[in-house]
Design an enzyme around this catalytic site. Structure first.
Site, PDB file in Angstrom:
ATOM      1  N   PRO A  89       0.670  -1.242  -0.014  1.00 29.74           N
ATOM      2  CA  PRO A  89      -0.063   0.037  -0.046  1.00 29.74           C
ATOM      3  C   PRO A  89       0.789   1.357  -0.059  1.00 29.74           C
ATOM      4  CG  PRO A  89      -0.074  -1.158   2.099  1.00 29.74           C
ATOM      5  CD  PRO A  89       0.920  -1.999   1.114  1.00 29.74           C
ATOM      6  N   GLU A 116       2.046  -8.156   8.352  1.00 29.15           N
ATOM      7  CA  GLU A 116       2.391  -6.857   8.438  1.00 29.15           C
ATOM      8  C   GLU A 116       3.054  -6.446   7.195  1.00 29.15           C
ATOM      9  OE1 GLU A 116       1.115  -4.504  10.438  1.00 29.15           O
ATOM     10  OE2 GLU A 116      -0.401  -5.929  11.173  1.00 29.15           O
ATOM     11  N   ARG A 154      -4.821  -7.492 -20.782  1.00 30.48           N
ATOM     12  CA  ARG A 154      -6.085  -6.843 -22.018  1.00 30.48           C
ATOM     13  C   ARG A 154      -5.309  -5.804 -22.996  1.00 30.48           C
ATOM     14  NH1 ARG A 154     -10.781  -5.447 -21.294  1.00 30.48           N
ATOM     15  NH2 ARG A 154     -11.030  -3.367 -22.184  1.00 30.48           N
ATOM     16  N   ASP A 169     -11.478   2.832 -24.207  1.00 29.75           N
ATOM     17  CA  ASP A 169     -11.647   2.633 -22.684  1.00 29.75           C
ATOM     18  C   ASP A 169     -11.368   3.925 -21.898  1.00 29.75           C
ATOM     19  OD1 ASP A 169     -12.441   0.083 -22.698  1.00 29.75           O
ATOM     20  OD2 ASP A 169     -10.669  -0.782 -22.223  1.00 29.75           O
TER      21      ASP A 169
END
Ligand SMILES: C[S@@+](CC[C@H](N)C(=O)[O-])C[C@H]1O[C@@H](n2cnc3c(N)ncnc32)[C@H](O)[C@@H]1O
Length: 226
Positions: A89, A116, A154, A169
């Site tokens: 993150p 963690e 893709r 897109d």
């Protein structure tokens, strides 16, 4: 392209890799996706891959030894060195632009964390870049890497049929995609815009472009500022 995924839970990938576009792309040899279990590189009889954090605190941290040994083993499986990416993150946020860049690589090596997260020496020692899929915390990097490879594959040549082309897109030109309609022409009193039934391809393209701008202004004005 070759994609290696280092994980403690290879079984999580079965349905994602075994369906739809990702399955077809592997069958057509557009991409090879290889899973390696980090736990196979544990050195004790308990197959331990995590330990308590130095300095105290909650949870367990992924030990450097098994991750390093696993990464070094995987690196040698191909002559292409590959770009090593840690899912965390704390990484740079994943975007369509980043997906476009990664789709041009010959080899990507993703390392997924659990608990963690990683001992800091894993990032430093492997010279890995970090990618996050958003400002929230998942239990593990597996879902994050599935999001990333689904987005990248893709974009690979021939992965999609023409009819699914990603060129219009959302985000590919910095705008959201125009609204789409299919049959029936009238649904619960709501009609398909007349222009889409006109057969005038030039006018349809202009209308779609205008709609893409208006939708972006309305739903994601931040994209226009960028
Ligand atoms: C519970 S998280 C660890 C979070 C870490 N303690 C922190 O606060 O930065 C466990 C693992 O999930 C993965 N993960 C969690 N959130 C993620 C995100 N937003 N993007 C990518 N990977 C994520 C990473 O691999 C991470 O090592």
């Amino acid at each position: 392209m070759r994609i290696d995924i280092l994980t403690l839970f290879p079984e999580m990938f079965e349905s994602t890799l075994g369906c739809s576009i990702l399955k077809r792309a592997q069958e057509k040899a557009i991409v090879d996706i290889i899973l390696t279990n980090i736990r196979d590189f544990a050195t004790d009889s308990y197959r331990k891959v995590d330990d308590k954090p130095y300095g105290g605190g909650p949870g367990m941290v992924m030990m450097p030894g098994p991750v390093f040994d696993c990464a070094e083993h995987v690196r040698k499986l191909s002559s292409e060195k590959g770009r090593v990416i840690l899912l965390t993150p704390q990484g740079q946020k994943f975007t369509q632009e980043k997906a476009g860049q990664l789709s041009k690589e010959k080899r990507l090596i993703f390392i997924t964390g659990k608990y963690e997260g990683f001992d800091e020496r894993i990032r430093i020692g492997l010279g890995a870049e970090q990618i996050s899929i958003g400002d929230y915390v998942l239990n593990g990097g597996e879902l994050a890497v599935m999001v990333i490879i689904d987005t990248i594959v893709r974009l690979l040549p021939d992965a999609l049929g023409d009819e699914d082309s990603p060129k219009d897109d959302s985000f590919s030109e910095g705008l959201l995609e125009y609204p789409q309609y299919t049959r029936p022409e009238v649904f619960r009193g709501m009609k398909v815009p007349e222009i889409l039934l006109s057969g005038d391809h030039k006018k349809i393209a202009q209308w779609r472009h205008q709609q893409a701008i208006e939708r972006t202004k309305k739903f994601r004005p931040d994209l226009l500022k960028e």
